[in-house]
Write a protein that holds these residues in place. Structure first.
Motif, short mmCIF file in Angstrom:
data_model
loop_
_atom_site.label_atom_id
_atom_site.label_comp_id
_atom_site.label_asym_id
_atom_site.label_seq_id
_atom_site.Cartn_x
_atom_site.Cartn_y
_atom_site.Cartn_z
N HIS A 100 47.21 33.65 36.66
CA HIS A 100 46.30 32.64 36.10
C HIS A 100 47.18 31.64 35.36
O HIS A 100 47.92 32.01 34.45
CB HIS A 100 45.31 33.29 35.15
N GLN A 153 43.58 30.18 39.36
CA GLN A 153 43.71 31.63 39.37
C GLN A 153 43.79 32.07 40.83
O GLN A 153 43.04 31.58 41.67
CB GLN A 153 42.51 32.29 38.70
N TRP A 154 44.73 32.95 41.09
CA TRP A 154 44.92 33.48 42.44
C TRP A 154 45.14 34.98 42.31
O TRP A 154 46.12 35.42 41.72
CB TRP A 154 46.13 32.81 43.09
N TRP A 195 40.67 36.33 45.56
CA TRP A 195 39.82 35.54 44.69
C TRP A 195 40.62 34.35 44.19
O TRP A 195 41.72 34.51 43.65
CB TRP A 195 39.34 36.39 43.52
N CYS A 196 40.09 33.15 44.37
CA CYS A 196 40.75 31.93 43.91
C CYS A 196 39.78 31.10 43.10
O CYS A 196 38.59 31.00 43.41
CB CYS A 196 41.24 31.11 45.09
N PHE A 197 40.31 30.46 42.10
CA PHE A 197 39.56 29.58 41.20
C PHE A 197 40.44 28.36 40.98
O PHE A 197 41.63 28.50 40.68
CB PHE A 197 39.33 30.34 39.89
N ASP A 225 36.12 25.44 40.02
CA ASP A 225 35.44 25.86 41.24
C ASP A 225 35.93 27.21 41.70
O ASP A 225 37.13 27.44 41.88
CB ASP A 225 35.67 24.85 42.37
N ASN A 226 34.99 28.12 41.92
CA ASN A 226 35.29 29.41 42.50
C ASN A 226 35.36 29.21 44.02
O ASN A 226 34.38 28.82 44.63
CB ASN A 226 34.21 30.42 42.12
N ASN A 268 35.65 30.09 47.98
CA ASN A 268 35.31 31.13 48.95
C ASN A 268 36.43 31.27 49.97
O ASN A 268 36.28 31.93 50.98
CB ASN A 268 34.00 30.81 49.65
N CYS A 321 42.90 28.96 47.56
CA CYS A 321 43.05 27.67 46.90
C CYS A 321 44.40 27.03 47.25
O CYS A 321 44.67 25.91 46.83
CB CYS A 321 42.86 27.78 45.40
#
Length: 165
Positions: free
Chosen positions: A92, A103-104, A112-114, A118-119, A121, A124
């Protein structure tokens, strides 16, 4: 002769620039802006084998990077643009107030990526790799990728791990 000497000097300068542009230890580069920091890591020998938590901060806390990895990420190069179902690695990174928040986290169950609120799907990163090297208690984590917003993100953490409980 003068033209040949000037050409050789220009070529030598260009080569020095390429070598000096290598990513320095404990540095984050986002969209061409360089942030230097101090890194630390903790390995937990009494818990999950090879579990390491790492962090990088700069003095004024405009950069904060934290992450973790398990033994299945040791001494490995990771494709940041896809899910790796045999991996436990993540980070993060926050830069200044709103410059970047990414965040990866990749583990066997999901990726999970942010990115900037934006979250995702999907990954990233459109491309890139993370390379993790663990040699005894010495940790190196290098990330070099392009985010889906088109901006480059690189960081390099080099530190010795301290043993935790």
């Amino acid at each position: 002769m003068f033209v040949a000497a000037a050409t050789m000097m220009f070529t030598a300068c260009g080569k020095d620039e390429d070598e000096s542009s290598a990513l320095a230890d404990n540095t984050v580069v986002y969209d061409g802006v360089v942030y230097n920091g101090v890194a630390a890591a903790t390995v937990f020998p009494n818990g999950e084998p090879g579990f390491i938590q790492y962090v990088l901060n700069n003095q004024d806390y405009t950069v904060h990077l934290e992450g973790s990895l398990y033994q299945n990420a040791h001494n490995r190069t990771i494709d940041l643009a896809r899910h790796n179902d045999d991996l436990d690695f993540g980070f993060h990174l926050g830069i200044e107030n709103g410059v970047l928040d990414v965040q990866w986290w990749d583990n066997p169950n999901n990726l999970w990526c942010f990115l900037d609120g934006d979250n995702m799907n999907s990954p990233c990163f459109s491309s890139g790799t993370a390379t993790v090297t663990v040699d005894g208690l010495h940790l190196t984590v290098m990330v070099d990728g392009t985010l889906i917003n088109g901006k480059s993100l690189k960081f390099k953490i080099v530190t010795d791990c301290h043993e935790g409980m």
